[in-house]
Design an enzyme around this catalytic site. Structure first.
Site, short mmCIF file in Angstrom:
data_model
loop_
_atom_site.label_atom_id
_atom_site.label_comp_id
_atom_site.label_asym_id
_atom_site.label_seq_id
_atom_site.Cartn_x
_atom_site.Cartn_y
_atom_site.Cartn_z
CG ASP A 46 63.98 19.97 125.10
OD1 ASP A 46 63.27 20.94 125.93
OD2 ASP A 46 63.61 21.28 124.14
CE1 TYR A 51 58.81 21.47 119.65
CE2 TYR A 51 59.65 19.62 121.00
CZ TYR A 51 59.54 21.10 120.37
OH TYR A 51 60.17 22.10 121.26
CE LYS A 77 60.86 23.28 124.32
NZ LYS A 77 61.10 22.30 124.15
N GLY A 234 67.63 24.47 117.79
CA GLY A 234 68.66 24.71 116.89
C GLY A 234 69.14 25.33 116.13
CB SER A 238 65.39 24.68 110.13
OG SER A 238 64.49 25.67 111.03
N GLY A 239 68.20 23.04 110.19
CA GLY A 239 69.04 21.89 109.23
C GLY A 239 70.53 22.26 108.31
#
Length: 336
Positions: A46, A51, A77, A234, A238-239
């Site tokens: 994706d 980005y 997208k 996600g 976000s990590g």
């Protein structure tokens, strides 16, 4: 066709980090990461023009354009058109300011009209070096980017992008379309329409161990009733659930750090990785078709694959529920 019929497996690869999200990534590292995903058997990728202003698409395309096109599923997208002209002022990205400050300097138009949608698809095909897309998501028509003006953006997409993508699906040009957003409300609104009908949605950050109550209450029952599947974006919030410091694309606040600490302690007690808990939780909902963590290092891909296949004891999920770390309504593996 449902997303579960289209997607080749439960684990995909989200390419937002390849757009130099948070940091500048060498081209060689980006290419090695995509190759690692391929070598690990991942066949769903994706991406998006947003980005890094086309950077992630170009980097992904450099690798995927060398692979057999029928061997993988590709989604991108619409909603951002990348111009040749360079940006000189700071980008207005709502709550996501500075997210791709290390990406390409090109200006981006934020537009969801029919004409812009068709141009966006053509540009994405060129950057990706492929002749077709499988799934197209309508990107970011939500409050986090547009504040109170989000409904006007939604209406622009409803009369523009939605209709173009419905036509392309009906003509067999693409297999499916839907929304790719960080908020549930645009999807709720779309599912309430008589037409056009989406095939699924990509919900980023809203169905994770740290944030799932709202989606469970407001969105997922309706999605299930309409047989509309979800791709979970996600999954590591976000990590912060994977050793990072970001939550919702910002530095994680103290209350999130504290909850992550409790989750890690419980995972350690049961001898499992926090990544395994995160991925397997997101996939436990019946509407979930796939999960697409992002990565910028080849080693992370192996970690994600291992986490998906890791054996998590039923007692972990029972303890998770007992500790109040998940919603009572959240489906869990093993029926815990």
């Amino acid at each position: 066709m449902s997303l579960k019929e289209i997607l080749p497996g439960k684990l995909g690869f989200g390419t937002a980090p390849l757009g130099n999200m948070f940091r500048a990534i060498p081209d060689e590292e980006a290419a090695a990461t995509v190759e690692a995903a391929w070598d690990q058997g991942i066949r769903y990728y994706d991406t998006a023009p947003f980005y890094g202003a086309g950077l992630a698409e170009s980097r992904l395309g450099e690798v995927l354009s060398t692979k057999p096109r029928d061997a993988y599923i590709l989604s991108t997208k619409v909603g951002r058109v990348i111009l040749d002209e360079h940006e000189t002022a700071a980008r207005d990205l709502g709550e996501k300011g500075g997210l791709f400050e290390h990406g390409n300097p090109n200006k981006m138009l934020h537009v969801w009209t029919a004409e812009a949608t068709e141009r966006s698809i053509e540009d994405s095909l060129r950057r990706l070096g492929v002749d077709r897309l499988d799934i197209v998501w309508v990107h970011d028509i939500a409050q986090d980017f547009h504040g109170d003006a989000w409904l006007s953006k939604f209406e622009e997409a409803r009369t523009g992008a939605f209709r173009v993508l419905s036509r392309l699906r009906d003509e067999g040009v693409i297999k499916a379309w839907g929304l790719g957003v960080n908020r549930t409300e645009p999807i709720e609104l779309t599912l309430a329409l008589d037409e056009p009908r989406p095939d699924g949605f990509l919900l980023a950050g809203r169905y994770t161990l740290l944030d799932h109550e709202h989606a469970l209450q407001r969105l997922l029952p309706t999605a299930q009733e309409q047989n509309v599947d979800m791709v979970v974006g996600g999954p590591y919030s976000s990590g912060v659930l994977a050793g990072g410091t970001h939550f919702e694309y910002q530095q994680a606040p103290p209350e999130i750090i504290e909850k992550v600490s409790r989750l890690k302690t419980l995972a350690h007690k049961h001898g499992i990785s926090i990544k395994a808990a995160a991925l397997q939780f997101s996939l436990a909902h019946p509407a979930a078709a796939a999960v697409i963590p992002g990565a910028t290092r080849p080693s992370r891909i192996a970690e994600d694959t291992a986490a998906l296949n890791e054996t998590v004891p039923a007692a972990f999920w029972t303890d998770l529920r007992t500790a109040g770390l998940v919603s009572p309504a959240a489906p869990l593996p093993h029926g815990a």
